[in-house]
Design a protein around this motif. Structure first.
Motif, PDB file in Angstrom:
ATOM      1  N   ALA A  98     -39.893  39.085 -37.370  1.00 49.65           N
ATOM      2  CA  ALA A  98     -38.827  40.080 -37.544  1.00 49.65           C
ATOM      3  C   ALA A  98     -39.095  41.352 -36.756  1.00 49.65           C
ATOM      4  O   ALA A  98     -38.221  42.190 -36.626  1.00 49.65           O
ATOM      5  N   ASP A 109     -35.321  39.189 -28.888  1.00 49.13           N
ATOM      6  CA  ASP A 109     -34.188  40.108 -28.942  1.00 49.13           C
ATOM      7  C   ASP A 109     -34.578  41.417 -28.273  1.00 49.13           C
ATOM      8  O   ASP A 109     -35.698  41.893 -28.412  1.00 49.13           O
ATOM      9  N   ALA A 124     -27.400  42.130 -27.542  1.00 43.61           N
ATOM     10  CA  ALA A 124     -26.046  42.252 -28.083  1.00 43.61           C
ATOM     11  C   ALA A 124     -25.219  43.201 -27.238  1.00 43.61           C
ATOM     12  O   ALA A 124     -24.066  43.426 -27.495  1.00 43.61           O
ATOM     13  N   LYS A 161     -25.442  38.142 -27.040  1.00 47.53           N
ATOM     14  CA  LYS A 161     -24.897  37.759 -28.343  1.00 47.53           C
ATOM     15  C   LYS A 161     -23.422  38.124 -28.421  1.00 47.53           C
ATOM     16  O   LYS A 161     -23.052  39.169 -27.904  1.00 47.53           O
ATOM     17  N   ILE A 173     -35.021  45.728 -31.215  1.00 48.41           N
ATOM     18  CA  ILE A 173     -35.754  45.510 -32.454  1.00 48.41           C
ATOM     19  C   ILE A 173     -36.290  46.854 -32.914  1.00 48.41           C
ATOM     20  O   ILE A 173     -36.879  47.587 -32.110  1.00 48.41           O
ATOM     21  N   ASP A 195     -36.433  38.312 -33.731  1.00 43.68           N
ATOM     22  CA  ASP A 195     -35.156  38.991 -33.932  1.00 43.68           C
ATOM     23  C   ASP A 195     -35.210  39.660 -35.297  1.00 43.68           C
ATOM     24  O   ASP A 195     -35.723  39.083 -36.243  1.00 43.68           O
ATOM     25  N   ASP A 196     -34.678  40.889 -35.385  1.00 45.45           N
ATOM     26  CA  ASP A 196     -34.679  41.567 -36.679  1.00 45.45           C
ATOM     27  C   ASP A 196     -33.536  41.071 -37.576  1.00 45.45           C
ATOM     28  O   ASP A 196     -33.508  41.384 -38.752  1.00 45.45           O
ATOM     29  N   GLN A 197     -32.616  40.275 -37.022  1.00 48.72           N
ATOM     30  CA  GLN A 197     -31.511  39.746 -37.825  1.00 48.72           C
ATOM     31  C   GLN A 197     -31.922  38.408 -38.432  1.00 48.72           C
ATOM     32  O   GLN A 197     -32.111  37.418 -37.723  1.00 48.72           O
ATOM     33  N   TYR A 198     -32.017  38.398 -39.753  1.00 45.66           N
ATOM     34  CA  TYR A 198     -32.485  37.218 -40.476  1.00 45.66           C
ATOM     35  C   TYR A 198     -31.640  35.981 -40.156  1.00 45.66           C
ATOM     36  O   TYR A 198     -32.175  34.902 -39.907  1.00 45.66           O
ATOM     37  N   GLY A 199     -30.319  36.131 -40.147  1.00 48.39           N
ATOM     38  CA  GLY A 199     -29.427  34.991 -39.916  1.00 48.39           C
ATOM     39  C   GLY A 199     -29.666  34.315 -38.582  1.00 48.39           C
ATOM     40  O   GLY A 199     -29.657  33.085 -38.483  1.00 48.39           O
ATOM     41  N   ILE A 200     -29.889  35.108 -37.548  1.00 48.30           N
ATOM     42  CA  ILE A 200     -30.146  34.547 -36.220  1.00 48.30           C
ATOM     43  C   ILE A 200     -31.493  33.836 -36.195  1.00 48.30           C
ATOM     44  O   ILE A 200     -31.623  32.738 -35.655  1.00 48.30           O
ATOM     45  N   ARG A 201     -32.505  34.453 -36.809  1.00 49.26           N
ATOM     46  CA  ARG A 201     -33.827  33.809 -36.864  1.00 49.26           C
ATOM     47  C   ARG A 201     -33.748  32.451 -37.543  1.00 49.26           C
ATOM     48  O   ARG A 201     -34.286  31.466 -37.048  1.00 49.26           O
TER      49      ARG A 201
END
Length: 121
Positions: free
Chosen positions: A34, A54, A83, A104, A57, A10-16
């Motif tokens: 990422a 995801d 998403a 998401k 990306i 996933d490119d979203q750090y928080g989700i990773r």
């Protein structure tokens, strides 16, 4: 179960980070990427049992990554995340071998249960 490997892409750090922690606590050896290039390097080098991927990306989209994963390691299980309500992409992902998908924001307990179910096989 403790020797199973999970890769989160996933490119979203928080989700990773969230998923890394959740599946680490479940006892899985957990990897994160990422982007598609990192993901494919991990698939090639570490042979994860399951990939949480995801759909959106930057650079290489989820469908392209899924196709490459299935070329490198056809037995790898893949769960897609999106998403958006991209039904055509979800349908294509399923045809390419994805097991299921989560939209998401997803319910972490449902995702955990799906991963545990797939890796218990």
């Amino acid at each position: 179960m403790k020797d199973k490997k999970v890769l989160i892409v996933d490119d979203q750090y928080g989700i990773r980070v969230l998923l890394f922690e959740v599946f680490g606590k479940e006892g899985y050896q957990t990897f994160q990427a990422a982007n598609g290039k990192q993901a494919l390097e991990i698939v090639t080098g570490d042979s994860p049992d399951l990939v949480i991927l995801d759909m959106k990306i930057p650079g290489m989209d989820g469908l392209e990554i899924l196709k490459e994963i299935k070329k490198i390691a056809p037995e790898t299980k893949v769960i897609m995340m999106t998403a958006y309500g991209e039904l055509d992409m979800i349908k294509e992902a399923t045809e390419l071998g994805a097991l299921t998908h989560f939209t998401k924001p997803f319910d972490i307990d449902e995702l955990r249960a799906a991963v545990n179910k797939q890796l218990a096989c």
